[in-house]
Design a protein around this motif. Structure first.
Motif, PDB file in Angstrom:
ATOM      1  N   ASP A  28      31.889  47.113  79.038  1.00  0.00           N
ATOM      2  CA  ASP A  28      31.244  47.591  77.826  1.00  0.00           C
ATOM      3  C   ASP A  28      31.696  48.991  77.438  1.00  0.00           C
ATOM      4  O   ASP A  28      31.088  49.628  76.577  1.00  0.00           O
ATOM      5  N   ASP A  29      32.778  49.467  78.064  1.00  0.00           N
ATOM      6  CA  ASP A  29      33.310  50.787  77.731  1.00  0.00           C
ATOM      7  C   ASP A  29      34.841  50.755  77.676  1.00  0.00           C
ATOM      8  O   ASP A  29      35.512  51.656  78.138  1.00  0.00           O
ATOM      9  N   ALA A  30      35.366  49.660  77.079  1.00  0.00           N
ATOM     10  CA  ALA A  30      36.805  49.526  76.825  1.00  0.00           C
ATOM     11  C   ALA A  30      37.640  49.620  78.091  1.00  0.00           C
ATOM     12  O   ALA A  30      38.734  50.172  78.091  1.00  0.00           O
ATOM     13  N   GLY A  31      37.118  49.062  79.205  1.00  0.00           N
ATOM     14  CA  GLY A  31      37.907  48.951  80.413  1.00  0.00           C
ATOM     15  C   GLY A  31      37.696  50.028  81.452  1.00  0.00           C
ATOM     16  O   GLY A  31      38.332  49.990  82.513  1.00  0.00           O
ATOM     17  N   LYS A  32      36.813  50.983  81.195  1.00  0.00           N
ATOM     18  CA  LYS A  32      36.589  52.055  82.180  1.00  0.00           C
ATOM     19  C   LYS A  32      35.810  51.551  83.384  1.00  0.00           C
ATOM     20  O   LYS A  32      36.113  51.904  84.528  1.00  0.00           O
ATOM     21  N   THR A  33      34.766  50.746  83.166  1.00  0.00           N
ATOM     22  CA  THR A  33      33.989  50.152  84.255  1.00  0.00           C
ATOM     23  C   THR A  33      33.803  48.669  83.981  1.00  0.00           C
ATOM     24  O   THR A  33      33.891  48.217  82.825  1.00  0.00           O
ATOM     25  N   TRP A  34      33.518  47.917  85.059  1.00  0.00           N
ATOM     26  CA  TRP A  34      33.415  46.470  84.960  1.00  0.00           C
ATOM     27  C   TRP A  34      32.187  45.960  85.694  1.00  0.00           C
ATOM     28  O   TRP A  34      31.728  46.569  86.668  1.00  0.00           O
ATOM     29  N   GLN A  35      31.680  44.816  85.244  1.00  0.00           N
ATOM     30  CA  GLN A  35      30.621  44.132  85.953  1.00  0.00           C
ATOM     31  C   GLN A  35      30.884  42.633  85.913  1.00  0.00           C
ATOM     32  O   GLN A  35      31.345  42.096  84.896  1.00  0.00           O
TER      33      GLN A  35
END
Length: 327
Positions: free
Chosen positions: A183-190
């Motif tokens: 949800d931040d253009a690839g910075k963090t993932w879930q």
């Protein structure tokens, strides 16, 4: 049902040759030439000259297309092929010079595109590409992660905010195997559960603004999620899901059973079937819409044909015939 032939074609990313030339359905009084001339004038006014500098004329055949979409800023319809990006704009074909990457999981955005795949051997880039973003038509790339690790074939990107939803085929340095969202253009993932999503997924799509809204096309049909991919509901019955694309107000999807279908489903669930050009044992695998002109749609098919309509399916003009560009 005559549907078993199409799925291996799409799932393997292969194209089969057409047996003969297709004919476009032109029934309006306006000729294709006059429509393209008008389109050319409108688009050339808006095209960024810097993006155009990357392009050279293209008059050949493209193979293994793995994505298609309009970049709103420059008006181009981009095809992600085995040998780089090919662009259809105002009735003319070009390609991005000296960037002959094998793009996979390609998604156009309002300012550029996001893609995975494999680099041109002359580029010096690591193989596979991981996830790359370009906002200058393919001249330069921003690395969003997983370079040298993963080639993401199934990837959806929100058109206006670059948020992502991907299927990771095997564990890498950050992600377990399975479906994941950012949800931040690839910075963090879930990781997401993707409950209810059945079959082998060929294509993912994300709403241009609401990244909680995701669609998937699989060999079990078309599936819809409104919770960011945690759960999906099937919205088709007894059909192969072949394509999915979100506009601001609707999901466009392709299916195949006895014949190919293209359907517009608005966000309330009402559906309208869109007339297709003459297609024999062929199916829609990519769909695109020009944001500035919602009735302008483009489709790419399993047999390597591409068509465009300026009037939401009443008339179609062919752009590709078995991979060969039509000028």
């Amino acid at each position: 049902m005559k549907k078993t032939w199409i799925w291996p074609v799409m799932a393997a990313g292969l194209l089969i040759s057409a047996c003969g030339a297709e004919t476009s359905q032109e029934t309006s009084e306006e000729t294709p030439e006059s429509a393209e001339s008008t389109e050319q004038t409108e688009i050339q006014t808006a095209v960024d000259s810097e993006a155009m500098e990357l392009e050279v004329p293209f008059d050949g055949t493209m193979d293994h297309v793995h994505g298609m979409g309009y970049i709103e800023e420059n008006g181009g319809l981009y095809f992600a092929s085995h040998e780089g990006l090919k662009v259809y704009r105002g009735g003319e074909w070009t390609e991005i010079e000296d960037q002959y990457h094998d793009f996979m999981g390609f998604n156009a955005t309002s300012t550029g595109f996001v893609s995975s795949g494999h680099p041109d051997m002359q580029s010096g880039m690591k193989n596979p590409l991981g996830i790359k973003r370009s906002d200058d038509g393919g001249e330069t790339f921003e690395d969003l992660g997983f370079e040298g690790e993963t080639d993401f074939h199934e990837m959806a990107v929100s058109y206006n905010n670059n948020n992502l939803f991907v299927f990771n085929p095997q564990p890498n340095s950050k992600l377990a195997a399975g479906f994941h969202r950012s949800d931040d253009a690839g910075k963090t993932w879930q990781q997401t559960a993707a409950e209810g999503l059945d079959g082998k997924v060929a294509y993912l799509a994300m709403h241009p603004d609401d990244s909680m809204m995701i669609a998937a096309a699989s060999n079990q049909g078309i599936f819809w999620s409104e919770d960011g991919g945690e759960s999906f509901s099937r919205i088709t019955e007894d059909e192969l899901g072949t394509a999915a694309f979100f506009s601001e107000d609707a999901l466009y999807y392709g299916t195949y059973s006895e014949d190919a279908k293209l359907v517009k489903r608005d966000l309330s669930g009402d559906e309208q079937e869109i007339s297709l050009p003459d297609m024999t044992e062929d199916g829609v695998v990519y769909i695109a819409q020009y944001p500035k002109k919602p009735e302008q749609l483009a489709i790419y098919t399993a047999k390597g044909h591409a068509w465009m309509t300026q009037d939401a399916g009443d008339n179609w003009t062919q752009m590709l015939n078995a991979g060969q560009v039509q000028q």
